[in-house]
Design an enzyme around this catalytic site. Structure first.
Site, PDB file in Angstrom:
ATOM      1  N   LYS A 108       0.578  -0.970  -0.222  1.00 36.68           N
ATOM      2  CA  LYS A 108       0.019  -0.059   0.038  1.00 36.68           C
ATOM      3  C   LYS A 108       0.909   0.783   0.428  1.00 36.68           C
ATOM      4  N   CYS A 192     -12.517   1.111  16.504  1.00 35.38           N
ATOM      5  CA  CYS A 192     -11.174   0.997  16.915  1.00 35.38           C
ATOM      6  C   CYS A 192     -10.018   0.709  18.054  1.00 35.38           C
ATOM      7  N   MET A 193     -10.266   1.818  18.643  1.00 32.80           N
ATOM      8  CA  MET A 193      -9.582   1.748  19.672  1.00 32.80           C
ATOM      9  C   MET A 193     -10.376   1.720  21.072  1.00 32.80           C
ATOM     10  N   MET A 368      -7.557  -5.315  16.883  1.00 32.78           N
ATOM     11  CA  MET A 368      -8.528  -5.545  16.760  1.00 32.78           C
ATOM     12  C   MET A 368      -9.081  -6.868  17.633  1.00 32.78           C
ATOM     13  N   GLY A 405      -4.266   1.053  14.418  1.00 23.66           N
ATOM     14  CA  GLY A 405      -4.955   0.942  12.967  1.00 23.66           C
ATOM     15  C   GLY A 405      -4.655   2.181  12.150  1.00 23.66           C
ATOM     16  N   GLN A 406      -4.953   2.877  12.703  1.00 21.39           N
ATOM     17  CA  GLN A 406      -5.241   4.218  12.054  1.00 21.39           C
ATOM     18  C   GLN A 406      -3.866   5.155  12.132  1.00 21.39           C
TER      19      GLN A 406
HETATM   20  N1  LIG Z   1     -17.345  -5.058   9.152  1.00 23.89           N
HETATM   21  C1  LIG Z   1     -15.968  -4.316   9.643  1.00 23.89           C
HETATM   22  N2  LIG Z   1     -16.862  -3.404  10.512  1.00 23.89           N
HETATM   23  C2  LIG Z   1     -15.417  -2.169  10.856  1.00 23.89           C
HETATM   24  C3  LIG Z   1     -13.777  -2.986  11.322  1.00 23.89           C
HETATM   25  C4  LIG Z   1     -13.536  -4.416  11.429  1.00 23.89           C
HETATM   26  O1  LIG Z   1     -13.407  -4.707  11.886  1.00 23.89           O
HETATM   27  N3  LIG Z   1     -15.123  -4.691  10.650  1.00 23.89           N
HETATM   28  N4  LIG Z   1     -13.487  -2.156  11.917  1.00 23.89           N
HETATM   29  C5  LIG Z   1     -13.856  -0.164  11.847  1.00 23.89           C
HETATM   30  C6  LIG Z   1     -12.753   0.518  12.282  1.00 23.89           C
HETATM   31  S1  LIG Z   1     -11.215  -0.753  13.436  1.00 23.89           S
HETATM   32  C7  LIG Z   1     -12.017   0.984  11.694  1.00 23.89           C
HETATM   33  S2  LIG Z   1     -10.720   2.289  11.939  1.00 23.89           S
HETATM   34  C8  LIG Z   1     -13.278   1.453  10.562  1.00 23.89           C
HETATM   35  C9  LIG Z   1     -12.643   2.685   9.934  1.00 23.89           C
HETATM   36  O2  LIG Z   1     -13.960   3.095   8.719  1.00 23.89           O
HETATM   37  P1  LIG Z   1     -13.717   3.938   7.831  1.00 23.89           P
HETATM   38  O3  LIG Z   1     -13.013   5.474   8.422  1.00 23.89           O
HETATM   39  O4  LIG Z   1     -15.270   4.040   7.579  1.00 23.89           O
HETATM   40  O5  LIG Z   1     -12.829   4.108   6.762  1.00 23.89           O
HETATM   41  P2  LIG Z   1     -11.994   4.540   5.532  1.00 23.89           P
HETATM   42  O6  LIG Z   1     -12.448   3.511   4.016  1.00 23.89           O
HETATM   43  O7  LIG Z   1     -10.777   4.732   5.907  1.00 23.89           O
HETATM   44  O8  LIG Z   1     -12.483   5.801   5.490  1.00 23.89           O
HETATM   45  C10 LIG Z   1     -11.878   7.055   5.323  1.00 23.89           C
HETATM   46  C11 LIG Z   1     -12.557   7.891   4.320  1.00 23.89           C
HETATM   47  O9  LIG Z   1     -12.026   9.386   4.257  1.00 23.89           O
HETATM   48  C12 LIG Z   1     -11.841   9.546   2.921  1.00 23.89           C
HETATM   49  N5  LIG Z   1     -10.896  10.539   2.633  1.00 23.89           N
HETATM   50  C13 LIG Z   1      -9.475  10.087   2.715  1.00 23.89           C
HETATM   51  N6  LIG Z   1      -8.441  11.418   2.350  1.00 23.89           N
HETATM   52  C14 LIG Z   1      -9.168  12.020   3.116  1.00 23.89           C
HETATM   53  C15 LIG Z   1      -9.554  13.171   3.138  1.00 23.89           C
HETATM   54  O10 LIG Z   1      -8.142  14.202   3.471  1.00 23.89           O
HETATM   55  N7  LIG Z   1     -10.211  14.716   3.485  1.00 23.89           N
HETATM   56  C16 LIG Z   1     -12.258  13.641   3.795  1.00 23.89           C
HETATM   57  N8  LIG Z   1     -12.752  14.946   4.143  1.00 23.89           N
HETATM   58  N9  LIG Z   1     -11.761  12.494   3.096  1.00 23.89           N
HETATM   59  C17 LIG Z   1     -10.763  11.193   3.361  1.00 23.89           C
HETATM   60  C18 LIG Z   1     -11.385   8.255   2.386  1.00 23.89           C
HETATM   61  O11 LIG Z   1     -12.220   7.991   0.680  1.00 23.89           O
HETATM   62  C19 LIG Z   1     -12.699   6.601   2.943  1.00 23.89           C
HETATM   63  O12 LIG Z   1     -13.792   7.442   2.689  1.00 23.89           O
HETATM   64  O13 LIG Z   1     -13.721   0.903  10.357  1.00 23.89           O
HETATM   65  C20 LIG Z   1     -14.704  -0.233  11.289  1.00 23.89           C
HETATM   66  N10 LIG Z   1     -15.642  -0.839  10.473  1.00 23.89           N
HETATM   67  N1  LIG Z   2      -3.735  -3.574   5.098  1.00 24.36           N
HETATM   68  C1  LIG Z   2      -4.436  -3.155   5.756  1.00 24.36           C
HETATM   69  N2  LIG Z   2      -3.810  -2.318   6.692  1.00 24.36           N
HETATM   70  C2  LIG Z   2      -4.823  -2.120   8.202  1.00 24.36           C
HETATM   71  C3  LIG Z   2      -5.805  -1.436   7.931  1.00 24.36           C
HETATM   72  C4  LIG Z   2      -6.400  -2.074   6.439  1.00 24.36           C
HETATM   73  O1  LIG Z   2      -7.557  -1.650   6.081  1.00 24.36           O
HETATM   74  N3  LIG Z   2      -5.933  -2.727   5.671  1.00 24.36           N
HETATM   75  N4  LIG Z   2      -6.379  -0.966   8.689  1.00 24.36           N
HETATM   76  C5  LIG Z   2      -5.971  -0.765   9.722  1.00 24.36           C
HETATM   77  C6  LIG Z   2      -6.571  -1.083  11.323  1.00 24.36           C
HETATM   78  S1  LIG Z   2      -7.789   1.337  11.723  1.00 24.36           S
HETATM   79  C7  LIG Z   2      -6.852  -0.873  12.348  1.00 24.36           C
HETATM   80  S2  LIG Z   2      -7.472  -1.005  13.557  1.00 24.36           S
HETATM   81  C8  LIG Z   2      -5.776  -2.767  12.245  1.00 24.36           C
HETATM   82  C9  LIG Z   2      -6.501  -3.951  12.628  1.00 24.36           C
HETATM   83  O2  LIG Z   2      -5.709  -4.965  12.734  1.00 24.36           O
HETATM   84  P1  LIG Z   2      -5.838  -6.186  12.596  1.00 24.36           P
HETATM   85  O3  LIG Z   2      -7.118  -6.666  14.277  1.00 24.36           O
HETATM   86  O4  LIG Z   2      -4.603  -7.073  12.783  1.00 24.36           O
HETATM   87  O5  LIG Z   2      -7.195  -6.736  11.828  1.00 24.36           O
HETATM   88  P2  LIG Z   2      -8.381  -7.258  11.814  1.00 24.36           P
HETATM   89  O6  LIG Z   2      -8.366  -7.968  10.233  1.00 24.36           O
HETATM   90  O7  LIG Z   2      -9.879  -6.059  12.161  1.00 24.36           O
HETATM   91  O8  LIG Z   2      -8.611  -8.639  12.811  1.00 24.36           O
HETATM   92  C10 LIG Z   2      -8.887  -9.714  12.824  1.00 24.36           C
HETATM   93  C11 LIG Z   2      -8.608 -10.767  13.940  1.00 24.36           C
HETATM   94  O9  LIG Z   2      -9.209 -10.867  14.849  1.00 24.36           O
HETATM   95  C12 LIG Z   2      -9.278 -11.880  15.635  1.00 24.36           C
HETATM   96  N5  LIG Z   2     -10.118 -12.121  16.653  1.00 24.36           N
HETATM   97  C13 LIG Z   2     -11.635 -12.502  16.032  1.00 24.36           C
HETATM   98  N6  LIG Z   2     -12.030 -12.799  17.400  1.00 24.36           N
HETATM   99  C14 LIG Z   2     -11.642 -12.981  18.216  1.00 24.36           C
HETATM  100  C15 LIG Z   2     -11.881 -12.800  19.224  1.00 24.36           C
HETATM  101  O10 LIG Z   2     -12.524 -13.589  20.245  1.00 24.36           O
HETATM  102  N7  LIG Z   2     -10.142 -12.312  20.513  1.00 24.36           N
HETATM  103  C16 LIG Z   2      -9.880 -11.982  20.382  1.00 24.36           C
HETATM  104  N8  LIG Z   2      -8.616 -11.958  20.719  1.00 24.36           N
HETATM  105  N9  LIG Z   2      -9.409 -12.159  18.415  1.00 24.36           N
HETATM  106  C17 LIG Z   2     -10.227 -12.077  17.482  1.00 24.36           C
HETATM  107  C18 LIG Z   2      -8.935 -12.987  13.841  1.00 24.36           C
HETATM  108  O11 LIG Z   2      -7.915 -13.476  14.921  1.00 24.36           O
HETATM  109  C19 LIG Z   2      -8.915 -12.254  12.792  1.00 24.36           C
HETATM  110  O12 LIG Z   2      -8.093 -12.868  12.548  1.00 24.36           O
HETATM  111  O13 LIG Z   2      -5.430  -2.517  10.953  1.00 24.36           O
HETATM  112  C20 LIG Z   2      -4.356  -1.459  10.705  1.00 24.36           C
HETATM  113  N10 LIG Z   2      -4.576  -2.133   9.300  1.00 24.36           N
HETATM  114  S1  SF4 Z   3       2.590   3.110   6.899  1.00 25.98           S
HETATM  115 FE1  SF4 Z   3       1.322   1.065   7.316  1.00 25.98          FE
HETATM  116  S2  SF4 Z   3       0.007   1.461   5.175  1.00 25.98           S
HETATM  117 FE2  SF4 Z   3       1.997   2.175   4.566  1.00 25.98          FE
HETATM  118  S3  SF4 Z   3       3.827   1.724   3.651  1.00 25.98           S
HETATM  119 FE3  SF4 Z   3       3.911   1.415   6.285  1.00 25.98          FE
HETATM  120  S4  SF4 Z   3       3.193  -0.879   7.282  1.00 25.98           S
HETATM  121 FE4  SF4 Z   3       2.024  -0.321   4.314  1.00 25.98          FE
HETATM  122 MO   LIG Z   4      -8.980   0.575  12.956  1.00 30.52          MO
END
Ligand SMILES: Nc1nc2c(c(=O)[nH]1)N[C@H]1C(S)=C(S)[C@@H](COP(=O)(O)OP(=O)(O)OC[C@H]3O[C@@H](n4cnc5c(=O)[nH]c(N)nc54)[C@H](O)[C@@H]3O)O[C@H]1N2
Ligand SMILES: Nc1nc2c(c(=O)[nH]1)N[C@H]1C(S)=C(S)[C@@H](COP(=O)(O)OP(=O)(O)OC[C@H]3O[C@@H](n4cnc5c(=O)[nH]c(N)nc54)[C@H](O)[C@@H]3O)O[C@H]1N2
Ligand code: SF4
Ligand SMILES: [Mo]
Length: 825
Positions: A108, A192-193, A368, A405-406
């Site tokens: 990425k 998220c956190m 997460m 994550g973010q």
């Molecule tokens: N099913 C499921 N749902 C989840 C999760 C999951 O594990 N499972 N994880 C949750 C977690 S941990 C997270 S962090 C959230 C993330 O959820 P979101 O924050 O809703 O997801 P993003 O795709 O990161 O959305 C960012 C948006 O900002 C836009 N964007 C990019 N740069 C800019 C900018 O500079 N300005 C503006 N105004 N917009 C911009 C992008 O186009 C995008 O639409 O999702 C949550 N939802």
């Molecule tokens: N490529 C990529 N990287 C990212 C992101 C992305 O969208 N794409 N998003 C970023 C963000 S905002 C976040 S929050 C992180 C998320 O990073 P991670 O937390 O590493 O990833 P997820 O895919 O959300 O989590 C999935 C995992 O949750 C675990 N799980 C399911 N149930 C349970 C449970 O009951 N207990 C425990 N301990 N584990 C369980 C499973 O093992 C599963 O593999 O990634 C960050 N990095």
């Molecule tokens: S900040 Fe995350 S997404 Fe960007 S290069 Fe490093 S590991 Fe990859």
């Molecule tokens: Mo997140």
């Protein structure tokens, strides 16, 4: 006022090739990047950026200028070098001068420059008129937004993001809490956190990790508690696999509910049942106590025991003695833990033996799996407790570390305090002293800041779309840098009703059309990443700055400008909160000569460095809870600095790697090895919590017999709005899917690639089946990534919350699958 940094200073950060990096690690990541890119479909290539490795950065004699920026994507916080020609980003390379990534990037990161150049960037404000959107001018857009707020300031909510820059989040927070005296501001980081925050607060009395990435260079054992850093924090994970390939002895133990790429790299993979993590942590503590192998000296000097009150439990809990702790932990024998978690008793004993060994350095990582959990606060506290009880804390390599994550969930949400109950610098609205400090720094009349916390994310949307609660008291919402129409849990309850509700007004700032803009009444086109100045704060307390390098397309503008322009329009309309106590505009700013600069007018926004002025103001707050930040100029020079950053006698600024540890933390008194100086008990001690295991909120039954877990994949970022527009990434992973165990597929008579319906009590969506794919879920479980806006898995997920953090559990609910043609009666 601090001096603004002139653009000419930018060249100060122009990079020269840095120290040699490990070639194997570079090859690993390069091949990971290329691997994803190599599944290109011939003939469909769109213009894209060249991938340049750090040592290929052209130097003198060409048209390119290179400048530093943190990567737009994950919380690892790698630095990239951005190559600009004319007004266009034309190349991206890893930054060798950056400690975090030493020149490396993941797939990425290599393609991050292309996020700017999707063909359908939003370039003009759009107003909904019936079924149509019409283009309008910015003045009208700002006026419409301000008048909606003016009509009912208390019924307005701001939904923000861990992808906000620090100044963007700080301005939004000041606008809401200092200006409107309305605390209905909350970011997506709640999803998220939030449980990590409550875990840290309950344990240490202050948020954010004590350790840092250096722990990964020093640990003997690395335990991942249900996270998948091989895909989600890839460059960080390569730091560990790299050590192993160099011959270092390091043991990787992956505890997870499904086999992932992280499990494949591990020495030991422990497959647990959902929610099993709580039991495993309790089981380790049980053994440390039962065998008297815990670290008595560390516990006696630095810890106290705590548990929830029997009635009306709070995050503070109540003190329990060590005897009471022993009594309560006694029932979590390895056998009982095996029954709860599915992890064999002998493996629990083995884990406890590792923690019992004082000569090992043990780092835990989580993300997460432990936070999106109805016992998220409990399990976070318990894993801290395992490290405290065993004394695996405070030495390099001995650390319980929650990853964010973010890119700025730590910086903009936790540090700037954009949650509904917080204030900048780790402070809370409920505390009168904390409010008084905010009023002083913002020059507001005493009593302006509202003591009542606002609505957390799930409640905010419930009150906005209000399917169950009549009208709902949030009438207007402004969404910036997040896509709730795809990423909130249980969308049928929390979001989808907005589409048919004309009484509610949704303002969305984004860079591309999304599931959220589809429901918007007013769409504001945003500048992104290096189209604006910015500051992010990564997972290891590192604050990182960058400058604007190219102009945004069309009429797209900075999010921070939008907030300030709306605030100024409210000022003109006579909203009393938009004035400070001297009658001046809340965001009044001057240039170096003391002249007022009308930054609410776009043509003047970059006359001064607004980021710098907001940051210098915010810095005042950072000193109140030992989260000290350096002046802005220090971040211009550095590839990030980890707070607390304190000034030295010689005028230089020193960052902190290991918090609470006497050898490194400037706030630990001379002569102390460890001091938890924000202790909840005011005695320098951290709390070792006891929590009972509780069953998950929804468990598979006859009707919905399968566990559903959701999450991510390497190539895509969240809702996919950015990464699905990067040809290399979208071709590598074009569509989401449902991971299924081969035995379940056989039993259900579904085949590889066949589209099936995944459904729960809340909704359904269709996905192709992937058996033995990227991850391998055990029998009886499903996994679906959520990046694909054409298949919304959040119509299916559950919105059950942790009682303290209010974070929803996306990781487990009961679901079933059926063939597309098959009706369920
Ligand atoms: N099913 C499921 N749902 C989840 C999760 C999951 O594990 N499972 N994880 C949750 C977690 S941990 C997270 S962090 C959230 C993330 O959820 P979101 O924050 O809703 O997801 P993003 O795709 O990161 O959305 C960012 C948006 O900002 C836009 N964007 C990019 N740069 C800019 C900018 O500079 N300005 C503006 N105004 N917009 C911009 C992008 O186009 C995008 O639409 O999702 C949550 N939802
Ligand atoms: N490529 C990529 N990287 C990212 C992101 C992305 O969208 N794409 N998003 C970023 C963000 S905002 C976040 S929050 C992180 C998320 O990073 P991670 O937390 O590493 O990833 P997820 O895919 O959300 O989590 C999935 C995992 O949750 C675990 N799980 C399911 N149930 C349970 C449970 O009951 N207990 C425990 N301990 N584990 C369980 C499973 O093992 C599963 O593999 O990634 C960050 N990095
Ligand atoms: S900040 Fe995350 S997404 Fe960007 S290069 Fe490093 S590991 Fe990859
Ligand atoms: Mo997140």
């Amino acid at each position: 006022m601090a001096a603004s940094v002139k653009h000419s200073q930018r060249s100060a950060s122009k990079d020269q090739p840095g120290p040699m990096m490990d070639t194997r690690r570079r090859e690993f990541l390069k091949s990971a990047a290329m691997g994803a890119a190599s599944s290109l479909v011939a003939g469909t290539a769109a213009p894209s950026l060249p991938v340049v490795t750090a040592d290929e950065i052209p130097t003198d004699g060409d048209q390119l200028t290179w400048n530093k920026a943190p990567c737009r994507f994950c919380g690892t916080g790698c630095h990239v070098q951005v190559g600009v020609e004319g007004n266009r980003v034309v190349a991206v390379a890893g930054d060798q001068a950056a400690d975090v990534n030493k020149g490396l990037l993941c797939v990425k990161g290599y393609h991050v420059g292309s996020v700017l150049y999707g063909k359908d960037r939003l370039t003009q404000p759009l107003l909904r008129k019936g079924d149509q959107y019409v283009e309008i001018q910015w003045d009208e857009a700002i006026d419409i937004a301000a008048k909606r707020i003016m009509d009912a300031p208390g019924e307005f909510a701001f939904y923000g993001s861990g992808q906000w820059t620090i100044p963007e989040g700080y301005a939004a927070n000041k606008f809401m809490k200092g200006g409107l005296a309305n605390n209905h501001i909350d970011p997506n980081a709640r999803l998220c956190m939030a449980s990590a925050v409550t875990g840290f607060l309950a344990t240490y009395g202050v948020d954010e990790p004590a350790g840092c990435y250096d722990d990964l260079d020093a640990c003997d054992v690395l335990i991942t508690w249900g996270n998948n850093p091989a895909e989600m924090h890839p460059v960080l994970f390569s730091r560990v696999t790299d050590r192993r390939s160099k011959g270092d002895k390091i043991r990787l133990i992956d505890i997870s509910t499904r086999r992932t790429r992280t499990s494949d790299a591990a020495d030991l993979y422990l497959e647990m049942k959902p929610q099993g993590d709580v039991a495993i942590a309790l089981g380790i503590m049980n053994q440390l106590i039962a065998n008297e192998t815990y670290n008595k000296d560390f516990v006696e000097k630095h810890c106290a025991f705590r548990a929830l009150e029997d009635e009306n439990p709070t995050l503070k809990g109540e003190a329990i003695g060590e005897d009471e702790f022993r009594k309560r932990i006694a029932k979590y024998t390895p056998e009982h833990v095996e029954a709860l978690s599915g992890v064999p008793a002998e493996r629990i004993i083995e884990l406890a033996k590792l923690f019992a060994d004082p000569d090992l350095r043990i780092t835990s990582l989580w993300c997460m799996g432990m936070n999106q959990h109805t016992q998220g606060t409990a399990v976070n506290s318990l894993v801290h407790g395992v490290h405290l009880l065993s004394g695996h804390f405070g030495q390099p390599g001995d650390a319980p570390t929650s990853l964010t994550g973010q890119p700025s969930a730590c910086g903009t949400v936790r540090e700037v305090g954009t949650l509904a109950h917080t204030l900048p610098g780790g402070r809370v609205v409920a505390n009168a002293d904390h409010r008084a400090h905010a009023e002083e720094y913002w020059n507001l009349p005493a009593g302006r800041v509202n003591p009542k916390p606002g609505y957390h994310t799930v409640l905010m949307f419930d009150r906005f779309t209000s399917p169950s609660t009549g009208e709902g008291d949030i009438k207007t919402m402004f969404v910036q840098v997040t896509n709730p129409g795809q990423t909130l849990p249980n969308l049928n309850k929390l979001f989808n009703d907005k589409k048919d509700n004309d009484d509610k007004f949704l303002i969305v700032s984004d860079v591309y059309p999304t599931a959220t803009t589809q429901a918007a009444d007013l769409i504001l086109p945003a500048a992104m990443w290096v189209e604006k100045n910015g500051i992010f704060g990564n997972s290891e307390r590192r604050t990182q700055q960058w400058f604007k390098m190219v102009s945004p397309p069309g009429d797209a503008r900075d999010d921070c400008w939008m907030t300030i322009a709306i605030a100024h329009r409210l000022f003109e309309l006579g909203h009393p909160g938009m004035k400070d106590k001297d009658g001046k505009f809340l965001f009044a700013m001057q240039d170096d000569d003391g002249n007022d600069v009308p930054i609410w007018k776009w043509e003047h926004y970059y006359d001064i460095n607004v980021d710098q002025q907001l940051f210098e103001e915010y810095r005042l707050f950072s000193r109140l809870k030992h989260k000290n930040l350096a002046p802005y100029e220090e971040y211009v020079k550095a590839r990030g600095l980890r707070w607390p950053v304190v000034e030295q006698e010689d005028g230089s600024w020193r960052e902190t790697r290991f918090r609470f540890s006497g050898f490194d933390d400037p706030f630990v008194p001379e002569g102390e090895d460890i001091d938890f100086y924000h202790s909840n008990t005011n005695d320098g001690r951290a709390q070792i919590w006891f929590h009972d295991y509780k069953a998950p909120p929804e468990i598979p039954d006859d009707e919905y017999p399968l566990w559903l877990c959701t999450g991510r994949v390497l190539e895509h970022w969240h809702s996919g709005t950015m990464t699905r527009r990067i040809p290399q990434l979208s071709r590598a992973m074009p569509t989401s899917y449902v991971e299924l165990h081969a035995d379940d597929a056989r039993r259900l008579n579904v085949r590889q690639g066949e589209t099936v319906v995944v459904e729960s009590r809340r909704g359904s969506a269709n996905f192709p089946v992937w058996i033995n794919g990227r991850g391998k879920p055990p029998q009886g479980t499903l996994f679906v990534p959520f990046f694909d806006e054409t298949r919304l898995i959040n119509d299916v997920t559950l919105d059950a919350l942790d009682p303290f953090s209010k974070q929803p559990d996306y990781k487990k609910c009961a679901a079933r699958i059926r063939k597309l043609s098959q009706d369920i009666t």
